[in-house]
Design a protein around this motif. Structure first.
Motif, PDB file in Angstrom:
ATOM      1  N   GLY A  84     -35.499 -22.354 -44.677  1.00 29.69           N
ATOM      2  CA  GLY A  84     -35.009 -22.926 -43.436  1.00 29.69           C
ATOM      3  C   GLY A  84     -34.091 -22.023 -42.632  1.00 29.69           C
ATOM      4  N   VAL A  85     -33.739 -20.868 -43.169  1.00 34.14           N
ATOM      5  CA  VAL A  85     -32.895 -19.925 -42.430  1.00 34.14           C
ATOM      6  C   VAL A  85     -33.674 -19.386 -41.233  1.00 34.14           C
ATOM      7  CG1 VAL A  85     -31.682 -17.708 -42.554  1.00 34.14           C
ATOM      8  CG2 VAL A  85     -31.569 -19.305 -44.470  1.00 34.14           C
ATOM      9  N   ASP A  86     -33.007 -19.308 -40.092  1.00 36.19           N
ATOM     10  CA  ASP A  86     -33.657 -18.848 -38.861  1.00 36.19           C
ATOM     11  C   ASP A  86     -34.236 -17.444 -39.055  1.00 36.19           C
ATOM     12  OD1 ASP A  86     -34.457 -18.313 -36.317  1.00 36.19           O
ATOM     13  OD2 ASP A  86     -32.569 -18.859 -35.354  1.00 36.19           O
ATOM     14  N   LYS A  87     -35.506 -17.300 -38.775  1.00 39.24           N
ATOM     15  CA  LYS A  87     -36.167 -16.006 -38.967  1.00 39.24           C
ATOM     16  C   LYS A  87     -35.598 -14.927 -38.054  1.00 39.24           C
ATOM     17  CE  LYS A  87     -40.601 -17.877 -40.575  1.00 39.24           C
ATOM     18  NZ  LYS A  87     -42.066 -17.949 -40.325  1.00 39.24           N
ATOM     19  N   GLU A  88     -35.106 -15.324 -36.876  1.00 36.09           N
ATOM     20  CA  GLU A  88     -34.541 -14.331 -35.961  1.00 36.09           C
ATOM     21  C   GLU A  88     -33.280 -13.689 -36.545  1.00 36.09           C
ATOM     22  OE1 GLU A  88     -33.924 -16.173 -32.236  1.00 36.09           O
ATOM     23  OE2 GLU A  88     -36.076 -16.393 -31.776  1.00 36.09           O
ATOM     24  N   VAL A  89     -32.499 -14.496 -37.289  1.00 37.42           N
ATOM     25  CA  VAL A  89     -31.303 -13.948 -37.913  1.00 37.42           C
ATOM     26  C   VAL A  89     -31.689 -12.945 -38.994  1.00 37.42           C
ATOM     27  CG1 VAL A  89     -29.207 -14.523 -39.197  1.00 37.42           C
ATOM     28  CG2 VAL A  89     -30.053 -16.083 -37.440  1.00 37.42           C
ATOM     29  N   VAL A  90     -32.704 -13.300 -39.799  1.00 35.09           N
ATOM     30  CA  VAL A  90     -33.182 -12.377 -40.836  1.00 35.09           C
ATOM     31  C   VAL A  90     -33.741 -11.111 -40.209  1.00 35.09           C
ATOM     32  CG1 VAL A  90     -34.799 -12.102 -42.747  1.00 35.09           C
ATOM     33  CG2 VAL A  90     -33.643 -14.298 -42.402  1.00 35.09           C
ATOM     34  N   GLU A  91     -34.516 -11.251 -39.138  1.00 31.60           N
ATOM     35  CA  GLU A  91     -35.084 -10.081 -38.471  1.00 31.60           C
ATOM     36  C   GLU A  91     -34.004  -9.199 -37.864  1.00 31.60           C
ATOM     37  OE1 GLU A  91     -37.767 -11.793 -35.711  1.00 31.60           O
ATOM     38  OE2 GLU A  91     -39.314 -12.264 -37.208  1.00 31.60           O
ATOM     39  N   ALA A  92     -32.912  -9.810 -37.414  1.00 31.20           N
ATOM     40  CA  ALA A  92     -31.806  -9.011 -36.891  1.00 31.20           C
ATOM     41  C   ALA A  92     -31.192  -8.156 -37.995  1.00 31.20           C
ATOM     42  CB  ALA A  92     -30.746  -9.924 -36.280  1.00 31.20           C
ATOM     43  N   GLN A 130     -32.777  -7.103 -40.651  1.00 31.58           N
ATOM     44  CA  GLN A 130     -33.766  -6.067 -40.954  1.00 31.58           C
ATOM     45  C   GLN A 130     -33.752  -4.964 -39.900  1.00 31.58           C
ATOM     46  OE1 GLN A 130     -37.291  -8.463 -41.141  1.00 31.58           O
ATOM     47  NE2 GLN A 130     -37.006  -9.024 -43.300  1.00 31.58           N
ATOM     48  N   ALA A 131     -33.522  -5.348 -38.643  1.00 29.84           N
ATOM     49  CA  ALA A 131     -33.482  -4.354 -37.573  1.00 29.84           C
ATOM     50  C   ALA A 131     -32.318  -3.383 -37.746  1.00 29.84           C
ATOM     51  CB  ALA A 131     -33.389  -5.059 -36.223  1.00 29.84           C
ATOM     52  N   PHE A 132     -31.220  -3.853 -38.330  1.00 22.03           N
ATOM     53  CA  PHE A 132     -30.074  -2.991 -38.576  1.00 22.03           C
ATOM     54  C   PHE A 132     -30.206  -2.209 -39.881  1.00 22.03           C
ATOM     55  CE2 PHE A 132     -28.069  -5.766 -35.434  1.00 22.03           C
ATOM     56  CZ  PHE A 132     -27.356  -4.837 -34.680  1.00 22.03           C
ATOM     57  N   GLY A 133     -31.370  -2.327 -40.535  1.00 22.15           N
ATOM     58  CA  GLY A 133     -31.619  -1.542 -41.737  1.00 22.15           C
ATOM     59  C   GLY A 133     -31.021  -2.106 -43.004  1.00 22.15           C
ATOM     60  N   ALA A 134     -30.691  -3.397 -43.015  1.00 21.96           N
ATOM     61  CA  ALA A 134     -30.095  -3.995 -44.211  1.00 21.96           C
ATOM     62  C   ALA A 134     -31.143  -4.130 -45.312  1.00 21.96           C
ATOM     63  CB  ALA A 134     -29.504  -5.363 -43.884  1.00 21.96           C
ATOM     64  N   HIS A 135     -30.709  -3.885 -46.548  1.00 21.55           N
ATOM     65  CA  HIS A 135     -31.592  -4.019 -47.702  1.00 21.55           C
ATOM     66  C   HIS A 135     -31.916  -5.503 -47.916  1.00 21.55           C
ATOM     67  CE1 HIS A 135     -32.928  -3.860 -51.927  1.00 21.55           C
ATOM     68  NE2 HIS A 135     -33.225  -2.592 -51.673  1.00 21.55           N
ATOM     69  N   PRO A 136     -33.109  -5.838 -48.414  1.00 17.47           N
ATOM     70  CA  PRO A 136     -33.439  -7.252 -48.647  1.00 17.47           C
ATOM     71  C   PRO A 136     -32.421  -7.992 -49.510  1.00 17.47           C
ATOM     72  CG  PRO A 136     -35.413  -5.913 -48.817  1.00 17.47           C
ATOM     73  CD  PRO A 136     -34.276  -4.958 -48.654  1.00 17.47           C
ATOM     74  N   ARG A 137     -31.859  -7.302 -50.519  1.00 11.71           N
ATOM     75  CA  ARG A 137     -30.840  -7.956 -51.340  1.00 11.71           C
ATOM     76  C   ARG A 137     -29.601  -8.285 -50.527  1.00 11.71           C
ATOM     77  NH1 ARG A 137     -30.939  -4.261 -56.871  1.00 11.71           N
ATOM     78  NH2 ARG A 137     -33.091  -4.772 -57.509  1.00 11.71           N
ATOM     79  N   ARG A 138     -29.229  -7.364 -49.629  1.00  8.05           N
ATOM     80  CA  ARG A 138     -28.057  -7.620 -48.784  1.00  8.05           C
ATOM     81  C   ARG A 138     -28.338  -8.753 -47.803  1.00  8.05           C
ATOM     82  NH1 ARG A 138     -24.643  -3.069 -45.335  1.00  8.05           N
ATOM     83  NH2 ARG A 138     -22.900  -4.461 -44.778  1.00  8.05           N
ATOM     84  N   LEU A 151     -30.340 -11.244 -48.354  1.00  2.00           N
ATOM     85  CA  LEU A 151     -30.278 -12.460 -49.156  1.00  2.00           C
ATOM     86  C   LEU A 151     -28.836 -12.864 -49.422  1.00  2.00           C
ATOM     87  CD1 LEU A 151     -31.654 -14.635 -50.941  1.00  2.00           C
ATOM     88  CD2 LEU A 151     -31.577 -12.973 -52.816  1.00  2.00           C
ATOM     89  N   ARG A 152     -28.006 -11.888 -49.807  1.00  4.69           N
ATOM     90  CA  ARG A 152     -26.639 -12.179 -50.218  1.00  4.69           C
ATOM     91  C   ARG A 152     -25.732 -12.538 -49.043  1.00  4.69           C
ATOM     92  NH1 ARG A 152     -25.862  -7.739 -52.240  1.00  4.69           N
ATOM     93  NH2 ARG A 152     -24.461  -6.750 -50.748  1.00  4.69           N
ATOM     94  N   GLN A 153     -25.900 -11.869 -47.913  1.00  5.61           N
ATOM     95  CA  GLN A 153     -24.965 -12.028 -46.814  1.00  5.61           C
ATOM     96  C   GLN A 153     -25.492 -12.870 -45.663  1.00  5.61           C
ATOM     97  OE1 GLN A 153     -23.618  -8.136 -45.618  1.00  5.61           O
ATOM     98  NE2 GLN A 153     -22.527  -7.782 -47.525  1.00  5.61           N
ATOM     99  N   ILE A 154     -26.788 -13.151 -45.632  1.00  4.15           N
ATOM    100  CA  ILE A 154     -27.345 -13.945 -44.528  1.00  4.15           C
ATOM    101  C   ILE A 154     -27.988 -15.225 -45.031  1.00  4.15           C
ATOM    102  CG2 ILE A 154     -29.052 -13.990 -42.674  1.00  4.15           C
ATOM    103  CD1 ILE A 154     -28.647 -11.006 -42.311  1.00  4.15           C
ATOM    104  N   GLN A 155     -28.988 -15.074 -45.903  1.00  2.00           N
ATOM    105  CA  GLN A 155     -29.778 -16.240 -46.285  1.00  2.00           C
ATOM    106  C   GLN A 155     -28.989 -17.207 -47.176  1.00  2.00           C
ATOM    107  OE1 GLN A 155     -33.146 -13.879 -47.771  1.00  2.00           O
ATOM    108  NE2 GLN A 155     -34.443 -14.899 -46.248  1.00  2.00           N
TER     109      GLN A 155
END
Length: 309
Positions: free
Chosen positions: A176-184, A186-194, A196-200
């Motif tokens: 349910g986390v907004d995909k635009e926030v996750v994509e943002a 990813q656009a800044f080069g954040a690792h998937p674990r980061r 998950l930990r800091q956004i999702q």
């Protein structure tokens, strides 16, 4: 009438006999582990004086939800002491905490995995449907067959009964986390674990805490049923009141279960909603850190030389 019967019961019995013969050592270790965890948690709550424990719970309630909840917690625990159910309540609480801890420890990672992988989600959902539709009493015979009478089968039966909502609500929260926030991120080069930990996880925390709340409530609902396999606690007095038609004892034990249920429900709900003195202090500290960081950035910006026109 046609004499036809599918020997499903015989097959299942043969299967459990095979499991016991092959993995008997493993289940013996598992049984010892469950007993050790139960004894440790029970020791923590039973060793201090009763009034000290009530004071500790009241202070925790004050930080978690406010003074009204603190007063209500103290009065509820004093009621349990007044009806001479403290030892049984400690045993039931220990069983609930051990089973809920194990269920949460498995449910949250499994829910995250299911949210990240559609194939895992497709495999997990039918299993969760099966666990949620299976009557609670059906968990007991296989648990007894593998772990014998006592605390261990009660823990594993409670674990299986309570795990489903933790997995479902964790997956729901992550998806349910907004995909635009996750994509943002990813656009800044954040690792998937980061991410998950800091956004999702922070954004999904209300749903995850709701799942934890449901796991704990379902674990507590198994207290009476678990007494049928020899688990200590309030359930034994409830079963005794049924067999002896002792209405008074049944009400005393039943109301003690209600007090524990209210305490556990309000504690977990307060952490999910950010209530109480602790959350207020945490928000103030976070605001102070953000203000300090903003002041540091402003000072760095002011030191940058402005090019001449």
């Amino acid at each position: 009438m046609m004499d036809f019967r599918i020997p499903v019961g015989d097959w299942i019995e043969s299967f459990f006999d095979w499991v016991d013969a092959v993995f008997g050592g493993f289940f013996e270790v598992l049984r010892s582990l469950f007993l050790a965890m139960f004894d440790a948690v029970s020791w923590v709550f039973a060793t201090p004086p009763v009034l000290v424990m009530i004071a500790v719970v009241a202070v925790a309630a004050l930080f978690a939800r406010g003074w009204k909840f603190a007063v209500g917690s103290a009065l509820g625990l004093l009621f349990i002491v007044g009806v001479d159910q403290w030892d049984n309540a400690v045993a039931s609480l220990s069983l609930v905490l051990v089973a809920a801890f194990l269920a949460i420890a498995v449910a949250i990672p499994l829910g995250i995995w299911a949210a990240k992988n559609d194939r895992v989600s497709a495999i997990v959902k039918p299993i969760l449907d099966f666990l949620q539709t299976l009557p609670a009493f059906v968990y007991l015979p296989p648990a007894i067959a593998l772990l014998r009478i006592g605390v261990a089968p009660a823990v594993i039966a409670t674990f299986l009964f309570a795990i489903a909502p933790g997995v479902r609500l964790t997956e729901l929260g992550i998806r349910g986390v907004d995909k635009e926030v996750v994509e943002a991120g990813q656009a800044f080069g954040a690792h998937p674990r980061r991410i998950l930990r800091q956004i999702q996880l922070p954004l999904a925390m209300p749903s995850i805490m709701a799942g934890i709340n449901q796991v704990i409530m379902l674990s507590l609902s198994m207290v009476v049923i678990a007494s049928m396999v020899g688990a200590p606690g309030l359930g034994q007095d409830v079963m005794q009141s049924i067999s002896a038609l002792n209405v008074g004892l049944g009400f005393e034990a039943g109301l003690s279960v209600v007090v524990l249920a209210i305490l556990l429900d309000r504690f977990t709900a307060s952490f999910g909603k950010g209530m109480g003195l602790y959350s207020t202090i945490a928000r103030r500290r976070k605001a102070a850190r953000e203000a300090q960081e903003q002041a540091r950035l402003d000072s760095l910006t002011s030191q940058v030389p402005v090019p001449a026109a």
